[in-house]
Design a protein around this motif. Structure first.
Motif, short mmCIF file in Angstrom:
data_model
loop_
_atom_site.label_atom_id
_atom_site.label_comp_id
_atom_site.label_asym_id
_atom_site.label_seq_id
_atom_site.Cartn_x
_atom_site.Cartn_y
_atom_site.Cartn_z
N PRO A 187 0.70 -1.24 0.09
CA PRO A 187 0.07 -0.01 0.15
C PRO A 187 0.86 1.19 -0.13
N GLU A 188 2.02 1.04 0.48
CA GLU A 188 2.99 2.21 0.68
C GLU A 188 3.18 2.75 -0.96
N GLU A 189 3.67 1.84 -1.93
CA GLU A 189 3.92 1.94 -3.13
C GLU A 189 2.83 2.57 -3.65
N ILE A 190 1.63 2.16 -3.77
CA ILE A 190 0.51 2.81 -4.08
C ILE A 190 0.31 4.55 -3.87
N ALA A 191 0.47 4.44 -2.32
CA ALA A 191 0.45 6.00 -1.85
C ALA A 191 1.36 6.88 -2.33
N GLU A 192 2.63 6.27 -2.53
CA GLU A 192 3.64 7.10 -3.45
C GLU A 192 3.18 7.39 -4.71
N TYR A 193 2.90 6.73 -5.43
CA TYR A 193 2.17 6.97 -6.91
C TYR A 193 1.08 8.02 -6.68
N VAL A 194 0.24 7.72 -5.88
CA VAL A 194 -1.17 8.47 -5.81
C VAL A 194 -0.73 10.12 -5.45
N VAL A 195 0.31 10.27 -4.51
CA VAL A 195 0.72 11.45 -4.01
C VAL A 195 1.43 12.16 -5.20
N TYR A 196 2.26 11.45 -5.70
CA TYR A 196 3.13 11.86 -7.14
C TYR A 196 2.29 12.40 -7.95
N GLU A 197 1.13 11.83 -8.22
CA GLU A 197 0.00 12.16 -9.18
C GLU A 197 -0.49 13.34 -8.89
N LEU A 198 -0.74 13.40 -7.65
CA LEU A 198 -1.53 14.69 -7.02
C LEU A 198 -0.71 16.12 -7.36
N MET A 199 0.57 15.72 -7.14
CA MET A 199 1.54 16.99 -7.18
C MET A 199 1.84 17.29 -8.57
N ALA A 200 1.16 16.77 -9.77
CA ALA A 200 1.38 16.95 -10.99
C ALA A 200 2.49 16.06 -11.50
N GLY A 201 3.06 15.10 -10.76
CA GLY A 201 4.06 14.36 -11.38
C GLY A 201 3.63 13.36 -12.24
N ASN A 202 4.22 12.73 -13.15
CA ASN A 202 3.85 11.87 -14.18
C ASN A 202 4.47 10.37 -13.82
N SER A 203 3.55 9.68 -12.92
CA SER A 203 4.15 8.23 -12.48
C SER A 203 4.10 7.34 -13.74
N GLY A 204 3.32 7.57 -14.74
CA GLY A 204 3.19 6.58 -15.76
C GLY A 204 2.27 5.37 -15.66
N HIS A 205 1.65 5.66 -14.47
CA HIS A 205 0.55 4.59 -14.10
C HIS A 205 -0.90 5.26 -13.85
N ASP A 206 -1.04 6.38 -14.49
CA ASP A 206 -2.39 6.97 -14.55
C ASP A 206 -3.23 6.44 -15.63
N ILE A 207 -4.23 5.73 -15.34
CA ILE A 207 -5.05 5.17 -16.33
C ILE A 207 -5.81 5.93 -17.44
N VAL A 208 -6.06 6.91 -16.72
CA VAL A 208 -6.91 8.21 -17.87
C VAL A 208 -6.01 8.87 -18.73
#
Length: 562
Positions: A334-355
């Protein structure tokens, strides 16, 4: 999006992923985190744990809210089976899913109230929507109804239970409410933590819910999850909506804790029972589920060592070893998921945003399509002249409002010629001429009525119609005609020949011309679309172009992603 000083609503914040996201968010100094969970004690426990871990922050940093977000506020704390067992609430649930969305349905919705009442800048949705919907098991409810039909003993109660278990209507209503809530709540970003339904495995997944492999219920979960992703993709293409994102883990998410304790299944302990070998039943005859005379309850509950994987339940050592083994579901934390989530919130590009992925890999409009579109329009115009017909509307594209607008614009073209001539006529003159036109032109009249349009005559007291009517929708009983319904029907589908309709049309055409004339004469860049040249210097009355403009500027139905 800036997390600092933001108010954040986490749907499913007590769960495995929600808890990890809360901790990650605290690294960025949010203003407030509102944590929702199904049960009151869960939401309050999540908030208290965070207060204990962050003792130096204000007490109102963590706010608990609770209840089932897929139902009404008045039912949010009730067991769903209890809601469906009562006649009035069951009928209300059917209406909430199948009726046209209205203010009553919105304001009674727990999801709508959670978002609107808290006005979050960011909404993070960790609830497994696909599980919540698919595990209502429409296959089971349909089987009950099917058996009742076969025995000529159909019960309306069971039909209603089947209706509320239907997956797609539930998901559509959920998305409709979510969209309205995000707009009314002035949220700036919505991020969904979704699911693939199979932990990333294919149709050969060995972990199933029945003897059938793959399980229909499990595939229903994946189907709902996929449909939700596409609906979020469409919401992300809706200009008035907030930024929409989705992270979709495709592995088993683990873990929350490892412990020795009572084993809980579906929120309840497993009571131990026993049966001695001397009491064994014979395999000769039938297998009777209700034959329990030799089974004894021990009085104890199952206790063991387990690993808690959150919403997926608790696993034994053997179960966890199997599911996490190489080439099985394997594990994501879950911590890895949280990292990707917060990175996307901060306008980062995790490469894992389905949309974003769907945006990147779907095929949009092309240069060739645009070029050939114009050629096709010219070919249609040529054939119109050769065959002495006007191709106006067939009521196949929809909505009926489009056909209504096209025919009204066509009637105006027949009366005034070009857009620039419209102001030479009063609304009353146009109304009178429109009536005379449809009286004398039986072909025009027949085409309108035959495709399902109703024509309201200039007096507003009489109408003509054909065999088929699109609006109002057909019902078993006649519908009382009221002034309010007439206005509603005229907006949606009726060809309106009243003078007031042409007041609106004059205002609309004047706005189009004013918009085009406001563009400087020496402006020749690609900046503007609706120029005087686009409108043929107002010499013509192109009903298709005008309808497109109306859908963009009046109905706000325009595309901004290609």
């Amino acid at each position: 999006m800036q997390i600092e000083n933001a108010r954040i609503l986490i749907l499913g914040g007590w769960g495995l992923v929600g808890s990890a996201i809360c901790h990650k968010l605290m690294e960025h100094n949010p203003k407030q985190i509102v944590i929702s969970s199904l049960r009151k004690e869960e939401a309050e426990d999540a908030c208290q744990q965070l207060r204990n871990e962050y003792p130096n922050i204000p007490q109102n940093m963590f706010v608990p809210v609770w209840g089932n977000i897929f139902t009404r506020v008045e039912w949010k704390d009730k067991n769903w089976d209890e809601v469906l067992s009562e006649k009035n609430s069951r009928k209300g649930a059917v209406k909430d899913i199948f009726d046209q969305l209205n203010d009553d349905i919105l304001n009674q919705s727990a999801l709508y109230r959670f978002v609107v009442d808290n006005q979050p800048d960011i909404v993070i949705d960790c609830i497994n929507t696909a599980t919540a919907i698919a595990y209502q098991n429409v296959y089971q409810t349909t089987s009950v109804v099917s058996n009742e039909i076969d025995t000529d003993n159909l019960k309306s109660e069971d039909v209603e239970k089947m209706m509320v278990s239907m997956y797609i209507p539930q998901l559509i209503r959920h998305i409709q409410i979510l969209q309205k809530a995000l707009i009314a709540g002035k949220s700036k970003l919505y991020l969904k933590v979704g699911t693939a339904g199979t932990g990333g495995m294919g149709l050969n997944i060995p972990y199933t819910h029945s003897e059938e492999r793959p399980s229909r219920v499990l595939l229903a979960k994946s189907s709902v999850a996929g449909a939700q992703s596409l609906l979020l993709f469409l919401m992300a293409r809706t200009p008035e909506c907030p930024i929409i994102k989705e992270i979709k883990p495709t592995a088993a998410i683990a873990w929350k804790k490892i412990a020795y304790d009572t084993v809980m299944r579906k929120g309840k302990p497993i009571p131990l029972c026993d049966m001695t070998l001397n009491d064994a039943y014979s395999v000769n005859g039938q297998f009777d589920f209700n034959k329990i005379d030799k089974i004894k309850a021990t009085g104890d509950n199952y206790k063991s060592v387990f690993i808690d994987t959150g919403e997926n339940g608790i696993f034994s050592k053997g179960e966890f070893q199997a599911i996490g083994a190489l080439r099985q579901m394997e594990i994501i934390t879950p911590e890895e998921i949280a990292e990707y989530v917060v990175y996307e919130l901060m306008a980062g590009n995790s490469g894992h945003d389905i949309v974003q992925g769907l945006d990147a890999f779907t095929l949009g409009p092309t240069y060739r399509g645009g070029m050939l579109y114009n050629r096709a329009v010219e070919k249609i115009k040529k054939l119109e002249k050769e065959n002495n017909v006007d191709s106006i509307a067939f009521e196949m594209l929809g909505p009926p409002r489009l056909s209504k607008l096209l025919f009204e614009a066509y009637i105006l073209k027949r009366i005034v010629g070009g857009m620039k001539n419209l102001n030479s006529y009063s609304p009353e003159e146009i109304s009178d001429k429109a009536k005379k036109l449809i009286e004398s032109d039986s072909k025009l009249r027949s085409e309108m009525l035959s495709i399902g349009l109703v024509v309201l005559l200039p007096d507003g007291k009489n109408y003509i119609k054909g065999f088929d009517v699109k609006i109002p929708a057909k019902t078993d009983k006649p519908i009382d005609i009221t002034p309010e319904k007439i206005e509603e029907w005229c907006k949606d589908a009726w060809v309106d020949l009243r003078p007031k309709s042409f007041v609106e049309w004059k205002s609309r055409i004047n706005e189009i011309m004013s918009q085009a004339e406001s563009i400087p004469e020496n402006e020749t860049s690609s900046r503007f679309t609706y120029t005087k040249e686009y409108w043929d210097n107002f010499e013509t009355f192109d009903e298709g172009k005008i309808a497109g403009w109306i859908f963009e500027y009046e109905d706000k139905g325009w595309r901004w992603k290609r």
